[in-house]
Design an enzyme around this catalytic site. Structure first.
Site, PDB file in Angstrom:
ATOM      1  N   ASP A  26      31.936  -0.724  19.655  1.00  0.00           N
ATOM      2  CA  ASP A  26      32.285  -0.484  18.351  1.00  0.00           C
ATOM      3  C   ASP A  26      33.436  -0.175  18.207  1.00  0.00           C
ATOM      4  O   ASP A  26      33.756   1.100  18.271  1.00  0.00           O
ATOM      5  CB  ASP A  26      31.135   0.035  17.714  1.00  0.00           C
ATOM      6  N   LYS A  50      37.911  -2.358   9.805  1.00  0.00           N
ATOM      7  CA  LYS A  50      39.016  -1.764   9.270  1.00  0.00           C
ATOM      8  C   LYS A  50      40.307  -1.954   9.422  1.00  0.00           C
ATOM      9  O   LYS A  50      40.866  -2.689   8.433  1.00  0.00           O
ATOM     10  CB  LYS A  50      38.499  -0.054   9.572  1.00  0.00           C
ATOM     11  N   PHE A  66      27.304   5.543  14.493  1.00  0.00           N
ATOM     12  CA  PHE A  66      27.362   4.758  13.134  1.00  0.00           C
ATOM     13  C   PHE A  66      27.929   3.601  13.374  1.00  0.00           C
ATOM     14  O   PHE A  66      29.212   3.376  13.789  1.00  0.00           O
ATOM     15  CB  PHE A  66      28.453   5.701  12.113  1.00  0.00           C
TER      16      PHE A  66
HETATM   17  C1  LIG Z   1      33.220   1.880   9.102  1.00  0.00           C
HETATM   18  C2  LIG Z   1      32.282   1.519  10.505  1.00  0.00           C
HETATM   19  C3  LIG Z   1      31.387   0.512  10.464  1.00  0.00           C
HETATM   20  C4  LIG Z   1      31.035  -0.400   9.250  1.00  0.00           C
HETATM   21  O1  LIG Z   1      32.069  -1.077   8.770  1.00  0.00           O
HETATM   22  P1  LIG Z   1      32.195  -1.664   7.235  1.00  0.00           P
HETATM   23  O2  LIG Z   1      33.083  -2.544   6.904  1.00  0.00           O
HETATM   24  O3  LIG Z   1      31.714  -0.279   6.230  1.00  0.00           O
HETATM   25  O4  LIG Z   1      30.611  -2.356   7.162  1.00  0.00           O
HETATM   26  C5  LIG Z   1      30.863   0.300  11.766  1.00  0.00           C
HETATM   27  N1  LIG Z   1      31.069   1.069  12.927  1.00  0.00           N
HETATM   28  C6  LIG Z   1      32.046   1.920  12.868  1.00  0.00           C
HETATM   29  C7  LIG Z   1      32.392   2.670  14.014  1.00  0.00           C
HETATM   30  C8  LIG Z   1      32.625   2.192  11.606  1.00  0.00           C
HETATM   31  O5  LIG Z   1      33.641   3.263  11.714  1.00  0.00           O
END
Ligand SMILES: *Cc1c(COP(=O)(O)O)cnc(C)c1O
Length: 398
Positions: free
Chosen positions: A215, A244, A130
């Site tokens: 990521d 986050k 994701f």
């Molecule tokens: C939450 C998340 C995203 C996307 O972040 P947003 O601030 O919602 O755009 C991308 N990669 C990972 C691993 C995530 O947990």
């Protein structure tokens, strides 16, 4: 009742929180919930952390917003601190995780373009990933459920099965420019990537002239008991997306890169209105004051150990509810034997918040400031939830 004036995109629980204190959220009616969701790994320093509140307030009294047409001292300071604490030489600030990934993707493509290889724009990603909800990041994630109905999949993203080296090697060709992976899949179900596999990805990138993009939007900023999860493997990426936890609740993200990987990013070719905004930067600096303070990450590891051991014994006691415990530090998942959604609801009935994920997993992502005592309170609530679910299962089969 769902508010009709809002998009119907979220299935919301009927809970209305009015304020938060540390690991607790308090409803409008005054009920206290133990928050092991932390807004999906966002409120890293707990709710209403006085240090963050002060940082935000004092910045708000000075200046809220400046465009990146001018120098922003708090932004420079945060970038310098991130560089000093990581593999990176360069930082670009964004408003969200998806935008941090967009920047990472653009940085990688632009790197190969500037080296005379515009054809190397393909990025290989992994099933269950994701990376966000923009048109490019849903293509990177590759999950049909997020792409359906939004037109053709954005080109340049090739997906291989999770943990499959042979498939990866077979997928690399003359158009491949980078590999993109979460060290621990969050939405995908707290699936930890094998450390040796990550080291192998680093070797493949070095051998074949590819960039390694991590990521760490969910796994970063102390979540695993290290500043970033990849530190557990000994390797470093070329590019990394962060968001986050870095804002502690103020929405922002960042793309970090080595000077070499960022060498294609020249003036005017990428930009943002809000990214690096003074309010966000003040919060980011306050979060780093907390997370990088002496002993903080050590304490995260200690509390995580207590919590995880407790979860392991709950797994032994409730084998019909809990199949497995997975994760690293305070990024933990319960792989459920019942429907994960039922476990989330049973925990919510015990006034404890958690977050469902793929692969029938319930994520436990408390604020990193949680104490061992609060972790034990969480265990007691999960225990009660598991007891009730076990009773309900017995009734069904009786
Ligand atoms: C939450 C998340 C995203 C996307 O972040 P947003 O601030 O919602 O755009 C991308 N990669 C990972 C691993 C995530 O947990």
């Amino acid at each position: 009742m769902a508010e009709a004036a809002l998009y119907d995109t979220f299935a919301r629980a009927p809970l209305r929180f009015d304020r938060g204190e540390g690991v607790w959220l308090v409803t409008e009616g005054g009920e206290r919930y133990l928050d092991f969701g932390a807004g999906v790994a966002v409120t890293s320093c707990g709710h209403s952390n006085p240090h963050l509140v002060n940082a935000l307030k004092s910045q708000a009294e000075k200046v809220w917003h400046l465009s990146n047409l001018y120098e922003i001292p708090e932004q420079e300071r945060l970038a310098r601190r991130l560089v000093d604490a990581t593999f990176a030489d360069k930082v670009f600030f964004t408003n969200s995780g998806a935008e941090a990934l967009e920047t990472a993707i653009k940085t990688a493509r632009r790197y190969h373009f500037s080296k005379g290889h515009p054809e190397k724009f393909h990025i290989i990603t992994f099933e269950g990933a994701f990376h966000g909800r923009t048109i490019a990041t849903i293509a990177a994630g590759g999950q049909e459920k997020y792409m359906e109905g939004f037109g053709p999949k954005a080109p340049g993203f090739d997906q291989v099965p999770f943990g499959d080296l042979d498939a990866l090697n077979a997928a690399i060709n003359e158009n491949t420019g980078a590999l993109l992976i979460e060290p621990i899949q969050g939405e995908g179900g707290v699936r930890v990537v094998d450390k040796e596999f990550l080291r192998e990805l680093r070797r493949i990138c070095d051998d074949r002239g590819l960039l390694l993009i991590l990521d760490e939007v969910q796994s970063g900023v102390g979540r695993t008991g290290r500043f970033f999860a990849h530190e557990l493997t000994g390797i470093t990426p070329d590019i990394m997306a962060v968001a986050k936890g870095i804002g502690g609740g103020f929405p922002f993200g960042a793309c970090l890169a080595t000077a070499e990987a960022a060498s294609g990013m020249k003036p005017g070719i990428h930009g943002t209105t809000y990214g690096g905004n003074p309010l966000g930067m003040a919060c980011g600096n306050a979060v780093l004051d907390v997370v990088l303070a002496d002993g903080f990450l050590e304490n995260v590891r200690d509390v995580a150990l207590v919590f995880r051991q407790g979860l392991a014994s709950l797994k032994d006691r409730f084998p019909d509810v809990i199949e497995d415990i997975r994760g690293e530090g305070l990024m933990l998942g319960i792989k459920a034997r019942v429907a994960a959604g039922d476990l989330v609801v049973a925990m919510r009935d015990e006034k404890m918040l958690s977050v469902p994920a793929g692969d029938n997993v319930v994520r436990l992502l408390p604020p990193l400031t949680i104490t061992a005592e609060e972790a034990r309170e969480g265990l007691a609530r999960i225990e009660r939830a598991a007891e009730k679910l076990t009773e309900a299962e017995l009734k069904k089969t009786a």
